[in-house]
Design an enzyme around this catalytic site. Structure first.
Site, PDB file in Angstrom:
ATOM      1  N   CYS A 188     -16.797 -18.759  56.994  1.00 35.03           N
ATOM      2  CA  CYS A 188     -16.480 -19.866  56.280  1.00 35.03           C
ATOM      3  C   CYS A 188     -18.008 -20.876  56.576  1.00 35.03           C
ATOM      4  CB  CYS A 188     -15.415 -20.922  55.605  1.00 35.03           C
ATOM      5  SG  CYS A 188     -14.931 -19.542  54.746  1.00 35.03           S
TER       6      CYS A 188
ATOM      7  N   ARG B  50     -21.498 -19.756  53.836  1.00 36.69           N
ATOM      8  CA  ARG B  50     -20.735 -18.688  54.399  1.00 36.69           C
ATOM      9  C   ARG B  50     -21.642 -18.071  55.536  1.00 36.69           C
ATOM     10  NH1 ARG B  50     -17.569 -19.606  51.781  1.00 36.69           N
ATOM     11  NH2 ARG B  50     -16.033 -18.247  50.483  1.00 36.69           N
TER      12      ARG B  50
ATOM     13  N   HIS C 241     -10.590 -16.576  59.038  1.00 34.41           N
ATOM     14  CA  HIS C 241     -10.843 -17.359  59.131  1.00 34.41           C
ATOM     15  C   HIS C 241     -11.790 -18.108  59.983  1.00 34.41           C
ATOM     16  CE1 HIS C 241      -8.362 -18.074  55.446  1.00 34.41           C
ATOM     17  NE2 HIS C 241      -7.300 -17.077  55.776  1.00 34.41           N
TER      18      HIS C 241
END
Length: 269
Positions: free
Chosen positions: A250, A259, A176
């Site tokens: 991300c 990405r 994340h």
């Protein structure tokens, strides 16, 4: 006697209607404020509280792995550590990094023979520790990229089917960038030559950042191929077999539209 015109009664009716309208508007305003507060609390929970919880639990898992390795348990992954018992840790805090000191890099990956691949670890269980000295980052690595079972715990997740640490091929990880510990939030700050250190059951594999792809699509599977090379931007990536590491997250922040990719090559193990 003549009937009087009910002037007073009509005035009272208008005042009553105005009072009713004011009451409705006031109730609507109160409801709007209440909904706004609830939404704000949800945002705070998602962005701040989940970060603290996941980061703290991830650090506990790192400590559990290190204790198991120090105790001679090298047979496989370590069960997740219980959460909530340690102090919360902010992502990227150098004070808790435990990062190794920088050493002299060995020969390039293409000129050496990596160790043979180890047996794949159990799915969703932490089995390794990734250290990024430049970012002061220490994060557990688990097999798989399931959000609930791996990524939302603040772990880095290994893409299924990619190479094991230290092995020929591509050891590819996801993490994340925002919320749930956000371990990869600052990987955009990495530069060529930065070390990426992976510890697995008493063995240490050191990779060095070589290339960075600032933006590609989420379907660009070439970036995690055994020889990583973007399918969207063919000039980005590698063309020769070797022992690689790939970090993906991300971008831009607080969005999952694209990405960000960081690649490195094995230098020592």
């Amino acid at each position: 006697m003549r009937d009087r015109v009910p002037v007073v009664v009509q005035g009272s009716g208008r005042r009553a209607r105005r009072a009713g309208l004011v009451g409705v508007l006031w109730a609507a305003a109160e409801l709007t404020v209440t909904v706004g507060v609830v939404v704000l609390l949800l945002v705070v929970h998602q962005v701040w509280w989940t970060n603290r919880q996941a980061a703290a639990a991830a650090q506990e898992q790192v400590q559990a792995l290190e204790r198991a390795w120090d105790g001679g348990n090298t047979s496989g992954p370590v069960a997740p550590a219980p959460s909530g018992s340690g102090a919360s840790v902010e992502p990227g805090d150098p004070a808790v990094s435990g990062a190794p000191s920088e050493g002299t890099p060995g020969p390039p990956a293409a000129s050496r023979s990596p160790r043979p691949a180890a047996k794949p670890p159990a799915r969703d269980q932490a089995y390794a520790v990734l250290r990024i000295p430049r970012l002061g980052l220490v994060v557990p690595v688990a097999q798989g990229i399931d959000k609930r079972a791996v990524l939302d715990k603040g772990y880095a997740g290994q893409y299924p089917g990619t190479a094991q640490p230290g092995a020929q091929g591509n050891f590819a990880l996801a993490g994340h960038r925002n919320t749930h510990g956000e371990p990869f939030r600052y990987i955009n700050r990495l530069r060529a030559g930065d070390e990426l250190v992976v510890d697995v059951r008493g063995r240490r594999y050191t990779y060095v950042v070589g290339k960075i792809l600032g933006e590609t699509t989420e379907r660009d599977t070439g970036v995690i191929a055994p020889v990583p090379r973007s399918l969207v931007k063919p000039d980005a990536g590698y063309s020769e077999p070797g022992a690689y590491i790939t970090l993906t997250t991300c971008t831009p922040e607080y969005s999952s539209k694209y990405r960000l990719v960081v690649w490195g090559t094995l230098t020592s193990s």
